[in-house]
Design an enzyme around this catalytic site. Structure first.
Site, short mmCIF file in Angstrom:
data_model
loop_
_atom_site.label_atom_id
_atom_site.label_comp_id
_atom_site.label_asym_id
_atom_site.label_seq_id
_atom_site.Cartn_x
_atom_site.Cartn_y
_atom_site.Cartn_z
N ASP A 52 0.74 -0.63 -0.16
CA ASP A 52 -0.07 0.12 -0.12
C ASP A 52 0.66 1.10 -0.04
O ASP A 52 1.77 1.17 -0.32
CB ASP A 52 -0.73 0.34 0.86
CG ASP A 52 -2.39 0.96 0.63
OD1 ASP A 52 -2.15 1.89 -0.06
OD2 ASP A 52 -3.16 0.45 1.83
C1 BGC Z 1 -5.23 3.28 -0.16
C2 BGC Z 1 -5.36 2.30 -0.88
C3 BGC Z 1 -5.26 2.56 -2.93
C4 BGC Z 1 -3.29 3.73 -2.58
C5 BGC Z 1 -3.79 4.00 -3.74
C6 BGC Z 1 -3.80 4.32 -0.05
O1 BGC Z 1 -3.94 4.94 1.07
O2 BGC Z 1 -4.51 2.59 1.28
O3 BGC Z 1 -6.52 1.37 -0.83
O4 BGC Z 1 -5.39 1.97 -3.22
O5 BGC Z 1 -3.94 4.58 -1.27
O6 BGC Z 1 -3.69 5.48 -3.80
#
Ligand code: BGC
Length: 743
Positions: A275
């Site tokens: 993530d």
């Molecule tokens: C979130 C993810 C997301 C990623 C990219 C993160 O902060 O937890 O779910 O896909 O950002 O935007």
């Protein structure tokens, strides 16, 4: 004849030559891998966020230092980046362009929690297909969706983004989305899906986002992991690790989860992405000394791609030279990523046709699918008979409340690209669809959901006096749910309750529509309204869907995908909890209201709260419609089964009202005695069935005994012989069970 044989031979030769000439995907991967330098390999593992055209970023692409980008979706900018990677880099490996396309790209569908309320995987798959068609036209070939996090705590803002509290429902919805995004066959409209967040992220303590979780391996395997496993089986191409530490180990550094379970046990062949900065955050967790150490832990745990920690691009070469990361593992990570790029056809078609992008947006078919999804996701929670409105009697309606005309907010969380200018709000739809027959007065009362009264309530009350019926649109602005938007108080914000109370006091019937990103506590709202239609955040076409439901041109069929608590203090509250030694069944009165007898020192010794009933406001799977259904007792063909048998179960459902409607018929099972305590009920099947007035329909289910397998005391998945109960009912709290035995 001779000529036919000759042409057959020529065709066979051509086919053979063709086969000979076309290397397999794996051969192409190997051929490319052989040519790659160490730096180019590491570059494929690097995902970069870009916004607009940035010369430094393009320079990194030319140097082969970027494998994927996120956060840009201007086709012209994307083509420029792609040219840097394809035409100006040594090996011309295309970028994998990604974005959070969570519930639609341009045409916004209901939030995933609302989609789950449809209990309609086919429709959800169709919605994901439209999202892919729109997003791929803009060059997005990878979405970070579906979110499979089981959420049993509505304080957690990201409950909006998933399918709720149930493993089976979550699995059906997740698989449907994967199929929809990726397509049944791979073509230019295929968008790689990404199941996230691996794992147990939704169990954040206190519902506070990013917080620690403490889920045991058994509960992981029985509750949290099955949706991921099913999506792997369905061919999902990528997976994202989560931010949380579970039982002390951050998921992004958890080799047991990624290497052992995901790849070892399930045979996952796609790639794993961290993530956002979750590799670096292992330093914050106190699990890694610095970013280099975090990179080592994440890489060795099986995370192939680094989203925005710069840990791999900065430190992996050194880690390889120090022998802390192996070349073999690096090659495998590169293979995993290249395989996805080949499968998506990026090498053949890296560019976007810039002349054709907008033609793919907001098609009539997509808008209709969004409308249908919004209809099916609305749950009728209460109704004293006021709904559907009778068009021959209702001449004037007051439309009020901060969500009545909130084009951005009704789209919900994760709406990067959906344009509010395309949103059809309830106010607009009511005027468009019913304005000829019914006079629509609009007085918002409050401008936005957190607002405190600035005189608007008095105006709304005054306007209400002129109306036959009040249509109040309350709820949560989009910003009150989603990532990092958790709450401790899950009741309506601002002065919305004050508005509702004032409207109710006019004595006019109040139809309450709620748009929200979570299940809310609704005790006050139930008391102060005549019907509640709960539509979550319904997306672009929420307005027409709600208007048609209110006037009875559509009938409600949504069912709650989460338990609605009576009080925030009941949380976590979910239907499929394990049985305690002192179950609270049977008593609903508040024990603290019972007068004490002389000498009495306790108020009861079972699993109650003294000041709140143990039961929820609305159970999982609940929802009314404009008719009533009567269920027969369930029937099964025999009472004893072997572990490889299938139970054929059925029930008859009679429409006892005077409107045709759809009922979501649900099958639940309970394993009466296990080597570990078992849930009181578990959903194992559902069917949406249309039933005409007076009609009786037989609804049949097949339940494989193997679907009763779980991880028991020895942590091996198997069916434990013994007695089971089976219900077929309209929600998780109804019905009478029938018993069977597995020998
Ligand atoms: C979130 C993810 C997301 C990623 C990219 C993160 O902060 O937890 O779910 O896909 O950002 O935007």
């Amino acid at each position: 004849m001779k000529r036919i044989m000759l042409s057959v031979a020529v065709a066979m030769l051509a086919a053979a030559t063709c086969m000979w000439a076309q290397p397999t995907e794996d051969e192409r991967v190997e051929e490319l891998l052989r040519k790659m330098t160490l730096q180019e390999k590491i570059g494929q593992l690097n995902q970069l966020s870009v916004g607009g055209f940035d010369h430094n970023a393009a320079g990194m692409m030319r140097a082969g230092m970027v494998g994927s980008i996120l956060n840009e979706c201007n086709p012209n900018v994307l083509n420029r980046y792609q040219r840097a990677a394809v035409e100006d880099s040594r090996l011309g490996i295309p970028l994998l362009i990604s974005r959070d396309v969570i519930h639609g790209f341009k045409t916004m569908f209901p939030i995933p929690l609302g989609l789950a309320a449809t209990f309609d995987p086919e429709l959800v798959q169709q919605g994901a297909r439209f999202a892919a068609i729109e997003a791929t036209a803009s060059g997005i070939r990878w979405t970070f969706s579906p979110m499979l996090d089981i959420a049993r705590d509505p304080r957690w803002g990201r409950i909006a983004e998933g399918s709720g509290e149930d493993t089976y429902l979550d699995t059906q919805m997740g698989v449907a989305m994967v199929k929809g995004y990726q397509g049944e066959t791979f073509d230019q409209t295929s968008m790689a899906a990404c199941v996230k967040h691996f794992v147990a992220y939704g169990a954040a303590e206190g519902g506070r986002d990013y917080n620690s979780t403490g889920v045991s391996e058994r509960t992981l395997r029985n509750v949290y992991l099955p949706p991921f496993e099913a999506c792997v089986e369905a061919g999902v191409m990528t997976l994202m690790t989560s931010f949380n530490d579970n039982d002390g180990i951050p998921s992004t550094g958890n080799g047991f989860l990624v290497n052992d379970v995901l790849r070892g046990e399930w045979g996952f062949e796609g790639f794993v992405v961290s993530d956002w900065a979750s590799i670096y955050e292992m330093v914050n967790h106190g699990y890694a000394e610095d970013n280099k150490h975090a990179g080592e832990l994440a890489f060795n745990a099986g995370v192939d791609m680094d989203m925005m920690s710069y840990a791999y691009i900065r430190h992996l070469e050194e880690l390889i030279n120090e022998g802390k990361v192996s070349m073999e593992d690096l090659d495998n990570a590169v293979r995993n990523i290249l395989r996805v790029k080949f499968r998506l056809g990026l090498f053949e078609n890296p560019y976007i046709d810039e002349s054709n992008v907008e033609a793919a947006f907001y098609s009539e078919e997509a808008l209709e699918a969004a409308r249908k999804s919004a209809v099916e996701s609305a749950v009728l929670l209460t109704n004293n008979g006021v709904l559907p409105l009778n068009r021959s009697k209702v001449k004037t309606v007051l439309v009020t409340g901060p969500m009545a005309d909130a084009p951005h907010d009704q789209l919900g969380t994760w709406t990067f690209d959906g344009d509010p200018a395309h949103t059809v709000t309830p106010l607009k739809a009511l005027k468009q669809l019913y304005g000829n027959d019914v006079q629509v007065i609009y007085e918002p009362g409050l401008k936005y959901s957190r607002e405190f009264d600035k005189g608007g309530i008095a105006k709304a009350v005054k306007a209400a006096k002129k109306a036959d019926v009040i249509l109040a649109f309350l709820g949560e602005e989009a910003i009150l749910s989603g990532e990092a938007h958790s709450l401790v108080d899950i009741s309506l914000k601002g002065d919305q309750r004050k508005l509702l109370e004032a409207l109710h006091e006019t004595g006019k019937p109040v139809v309450l529509n709620i748009m929200a990103g979570r299940s809310l506590v609704l005790d006050f709202e139930i008391e102060h309204s005549d019907a509640i239609l709960y539509s979550f955040h319904p997306g672009t076409m929420g307005g027409p869907a709600i208007a048609q439901l209110i006037f009875g041109d559509e009938t409600p069929s949504g069912k709650t995908p989460v338990t609605f608590p009576k009080h925030v203090g009941q949380i976590p509250l979910y239907y499929n909890h394990n049985m305690t030694g002192r179950p609270a069944n049977g008593r609903e009165e508040l024990l603290h209201e019972i007068p004490l007898k002389a000498g009495q020192t306790s108020l009861g010794m079972t699993s109650y709260w003294l000041d709140c009933p143990f039961a929820p406001e609305f159970p999982f799977g609940y929802g009314l419609t404009y008719t009533t259904f009567k269920y027969s007792a369930p029937e099964i063909e025999k009472t004893e089964y072997g572990v490889n048998d299938t139970v054929h179960a059925c029930v008859t459902v009679r429409n006892t009202g005077d409107k045709e409607a759809i009922e979501v018929v649900q099958l639940y099972v309970r394993d009466l005695v296990g080597s570990v305590t078992r849930p009181v009920k578990e959903l194992k099947g559902f069917k949406r069935v249309a039933i005409a007035p007076g009609e009786t329909v037989k609804v049949a289910f097949e339940l494989d005994i193997q679907d009763l397998a779980f991880y028991g005391k020895d942590m091996v998945k198997k069916v434990e012989p013994g007695k089971f109960q089976l219900w077929i009912a309209g929600d998780s709290a109804s019905g009478t069970p029938i018993e069977f035995e597995v020998k």
